[in-house]
Design a protein around this motif. Sequence first.
Motif, short mmCIF file in Angstrom:
data_model
loop_
_atom_site.label_atom_id
_atom_site.label_comp_id
_atom_site.label_asym_id
_atom_site.label_seq_id
_atom_site.Cartn_x
_atom_site.Cartn_y
_atom_site.Cartn_z
N ILE A 39 0.87 -1.22 -0.02
CA ILE A 39 0.02 -0.01 0.06
C ILE A 39 0.77 1.26 0.06
CG2 ILE A 39 -1.70 1.38 1.20
CD1 ILE A 39 -3.03 -1.40 2.16
N ASP A 40 0.83 1.95 -1.13
CA ASP A 40 1.59 3.15 -1.53
C ASP A 40 3.17 2.78 -1.69
OD1 ASP A 40 -0.24 5.01 -1.99
OD2 ASP A 40 -0.26 5.54 0.50
N ALA A 41 3.84 3.28 -2.60
CA ALA A 41 5.14 3.02 -2.93
C ALA A 41 6.33 4.21 -2.55
CB ALA A 41 5.18 2.67 -4.47
N ALA A 42 5.57 5.07 -1.90
CA ALA A 42 6.54 6.19 -1.31
C ALA A 42 7.53 6.81 -2.51
CB ALA A 42 7.11 5.57 -0.12
N VAL A 43 8.92 6.37 -2.28
CA VAL A 43 10.01 7.08 -3.05
C VAL A 43 10.65 5.98 -3.44
CG1 VAL A 43 10.22 9.33 -1.79
CG2 VAL A 43 11.14 7.28 -0.85
N PRO A 44 11.50 6.31 -4.83
CA PRO A 44 12.03 5.36 -5.68
C PRO A 44 12.96 4.31 -4.88
CG PRO A 44 11.80 7.14 -7.02
CD PRO A 44 11.47 7.67 -5.44
N GLY A 45 13.74 4.90 -3.93
CA GLY A 45 14.86 4.28 -3.19
C GLY A 45 14.33 3.28 -2.31
N TYR A 46 12.99 3.33 -1.85
CA TYR A 46 12.62 2.33 -0.79
C TYR A 46 12.66 0.83 -1.79
CZ TYR A 46 10.84 5.64 2.59
OH TYR A 46 10.65 6.48 3.63
N TRP A 47 12.78 0.97 -2.80
CA TRP A 47 12.69 -0.35 -3.67
C TRP A 47 13.94 -1.30 -3.27
CZ3 TRP A 47 9.82 -3.22 -6.92
CH2 TRP A 47 10.45 -4.32 -7.51
N ASN A 52 16.34 9.45 -1.77
CA ASN A 52 15.76 8.17 -2.37
C ASN A 52 14.96 8.63 -3.93
OD1 ASN A 52 15.27 6.07 -0.09
ND2 ASN A 52 15.17 8.04 1.06
N GLY A 53 15.76 9.50 -4.49
CA GLY A 53 15.18 9.77 -6.00
C GLY A 53 13.92 10.35 -6.19
N ALA A 54 13.48 11.09 -5.19
CA ALA A 54 12.00 11.38 -5.25
C ALA A 54 11.83 12.54 -6.61
CB ALA A 54 11.62 12.09 -4.22
#
Length: 238
Positions: free
Chosen positions: A29-37, A120-122
């Motif tokens: 649920i929600d993918a926040a910012v790219p770095g969390y991958w 985190n690449g936002a």
Amino acid sequence: MKITDGIHRIGNGLINSYLLGEGSEVTIIDAAVPGYWSDLPRELAAMSRSLEDVRAIVLTHGHSDHIGFAERARRERGWPVRVHELDAALARGEVPNPAKGTGPVRPMPLLRFLALSLMNGALRTPRLREVVTYGDGATLDLPGAPRVILMPGHTPGNAALHVPSRNALFIGDAMATVAVTNGATGPMVAPFTADAAQAVASLSRLDGLEAAWVLPGHGEPWTGGVGEAVRIVRAAAG
Ligand SMILES: [Zn+2]
């Protein structure tokens, strides 16, 4: 980190992505910012799960700090990305962000949010090429069976997701428990809301709903009851 049985969170509480488990499967649920991958495999492992067990990403709305790693996941893993039909164009980057203003700003908390976003690449969040829409009132055929409660205001298609089996309400940005713009905490209308009056009016859609865990897009879990959270937000709005 583990929030409660079957629910984990990626992120330090400023920008949240949640993992919702049911049986051997997971809904994000929600993918926040790219770095969390890059944090995802470890957090899934903490649930004794892996990338193979994820069935979909459900977005509470179409803002970029919720889209995060979703397009990469869709492209590389084939996970469907779900969003309310009224926010589909926003998630695909076809319409401008309707956000109006930030409210009061204090520099240090805002800088913390911006630093976390940048690291985190936002700024390079890819817009979604494809989404699968959902409608108000739908119970999604996904792990945890989230039920959609449309709560327009923050964006037109902003939705909360109720998961009775986990006693949880993923509230997205229908309310926040931290203002990333000034560091204030507690239930509040989220910064970057398009129509604050409409956001407050939408809280009536939670009347009578109980959830031990109210889990916002930004901020720590609220465990003081849905009704009390709503009362606090309304009181502040006058
Ligand atoms: Zn938002």
